[in-house]
Design an enzyme around this catalytic site. Structure first.
Site: not given
Ligand code: ARG
Length: 459
Positions: A157, A278, A284, A291
């Site tokens: 979980h 970024s 960033k 991804e």
């Protein structure tokens, strides 16, 4: 109408818009190797059967060789009015050697021809992907060995559950990919079958030696029913399904890498060479590669659903709808190959932040199961022990302490069964060590699993 393979019964030309819509050459030119390989085998078979002479066969083979070279080197002109790769190669052959070029279309239809090309392409792609899976598994094992003693939180979980070895966690993916590889190998058996001889749908009237053809093309066997042979694409679907499953597995590991690289977890650092920044937020560092693999998984699922849907309403036998099988197939091959290649590289660019991981296993009562097991070893039932440890956690939480931070007198208030030896059960390393059960995270078992995995990859 001249120019078309099927022009005989037509009085006027097809409309340009029809040619454009009908054409598959812009994508099926990718099948030129398989198409020529099939034609060469077919040519040899015709000569062996005395349908053409040896001299004629030599002329045809020579011309096919030339066409192969021209396409490979980019010196071949493709033309939308010539519909597909089969038509292009046939026309080029006739241009080179005249009507003799048409001889290799005796007893063959584009229906069994495209089925053969697609089978050969799927087969070659499957073999390549199996090898790429092996490379990926090797990278996984390397990463596991590099961090062999590292204990990390195992989750259920996404809540801290029990300490496990990172190597054990990574080997879970080794197993998933091992099954994916088995699935590709099993599917390969069903792909590795010769459809030639089926012609348009009912089988050819010529004395085509199908066994000879299958040996020439290194296919294991021949199709048993000509109508099935020209009209099914289940081998393509099996390939895409297996790929979808593989991508799902890769995507789950990507998801973990993405989570582990957040500031919230901060378990890993991906090297600068494999991350991006970024355009607006200077601080960033983004995990674009995992991804994208996660994102591309969706494409492969889409390809599977797309072809399943294309096929579901088709009456026997060939229907032009089936030309729509190629783009999902090609896209799947490209996506899976690229994903496996870059993911193998990415695994070499990951550093585990041992300090942060160590901190994580010390907070969150990951040793609670072991404390309950300890009480069971002292004679309590597990259900009672579970309850009691729950109480101890509630009490420890009030003082923001972990279980090993409770002193013995406090613990004894919960149960007099608890002795000094309890602390030996509350250390994450001892928790891992106690799990030397087959398939468990115990270091001896993980070591064995690593050795076994390496042996499997060698064979
Ligand atoms: N381009 C076609 C395909 O990919 C080749 C087979 C054409 N056959 C036919 N009967 N029109 O399916």
């Amino acid at each position: 109408m001249r120019g078309k393979l099927w022009g005989g019964r037509f009085k006027s030309n097809t409309d340009k818009i029809v040619d454009d819509f009908n054409a598959s050459i812009h994508f099926d030119k990718r099948l030129f190797r398989e198409d020529i390989e099939g034609s060469m085998a077919y040519c040899k078979m015709l000569a062996k059967q005395g349908i053409i002479t040896k001299g004629e066969a030599a002329t045809i083979l020579n011309a096919l060789h030339e066409i192969y070279g021209e396409i490979e080197s980019g010196n071949f002109t493709f033309n939308e009015t010539l519909e597909d790769i089969h038509t292009h190669i046939e026309k080029a052959l006739v241009e080179k050697i005249g009507p003799l070029g048409e001889a290799i279309y005796t007893g063959r239809s584009r229906n069994d021809q495209v089925a053969l090309d697609t089978r050969l392409f799927t087969k070659n792609s499957t073999i390549r992907i199996i090898n790429l899976i092996k490379d990926f598994q090797l990278s996984l094992i390397e990463l596991a060995e590099k961090n062999q003693d590292l204990i990390m939180p195992g989750y259920t979980h996404l809540q801290r559950a029990q300490p496990v070895l990172l190597a054990h966690h990574l080997l879970a993916y080794y197993e998933m990919l091992k099954r994916d590889m088995e699935r590709y190998k099993q599917a390969l058996k069903r792909t590795n079958v010769l459809p030639l001889g089926s012609a348009a749908l009912g089988g050819t009237t010529f004395n085509v030696d199908r066994e000879f053809l299958s040996r020439q093309l290194k296919l294991e066997t021949i199709t048993a029913n000509s109508m099935d042979a020209v009209s099914d694409r289940d081998y393509v679907l099996e390939f895409i399904f297996t790929s979808a499953l593989l991508m799902m597995h890769l995507s789950r590991l990507c998801e973990e890498l993405i989570i582990w690289s957040t500031q919230e977890f901060d378990f890993i650092e991906i090297s600068d060479a494999f991350a991006t920044g970024s355009s607006i937020m200077p601080q960033k560092k983004n995990p674009d590669i995992p991804e994208l693999i996660r994102g591309k998984t969706g494409r492969v699922y889409g390809n599977l659903i797309s072809l399943l849907t294309t096929m579901k309403g088709l009456p026997l036998t060939y229907n032009k709808d089936m030309q729509e099988d190629k783009e999902p197939l090609f896209d799947t091959v490209d996506t899976v190959k690229k994903s496996l290649i870059i993911f193998s590289r990415l695994l070499k660019e990951i550093d585990f932040k041992e300090e942060n991981i160590k901190e994580a296993i010390e907070k969150g009562y990951l040793v609670a199961t072991d404390l309950a097991d300890y009480l069971v070893s002292k004679g309590m039932t597990f259900r009672e022990a579970h309850h009691l440890v729950g109480d101890m956690i509630l009490s420890a939480k009030k003082g923001e302490r972990e279980l090993h931070e409770l002193d013995l007198s406090e613990m004894k208030r919960f149960s007099t069964l608890i002795e000094k030896d309890v602390y030996g059960w509350l250390d994450p390393l001892s928790c891992v060590n106690r799990r030397n059960i087959a398939g468990g995270t115990g270091p001896e078992m993980v070591k064995k699993a690593l050795t076994k995995a390496k042996e499997e990859l060698k064979s």
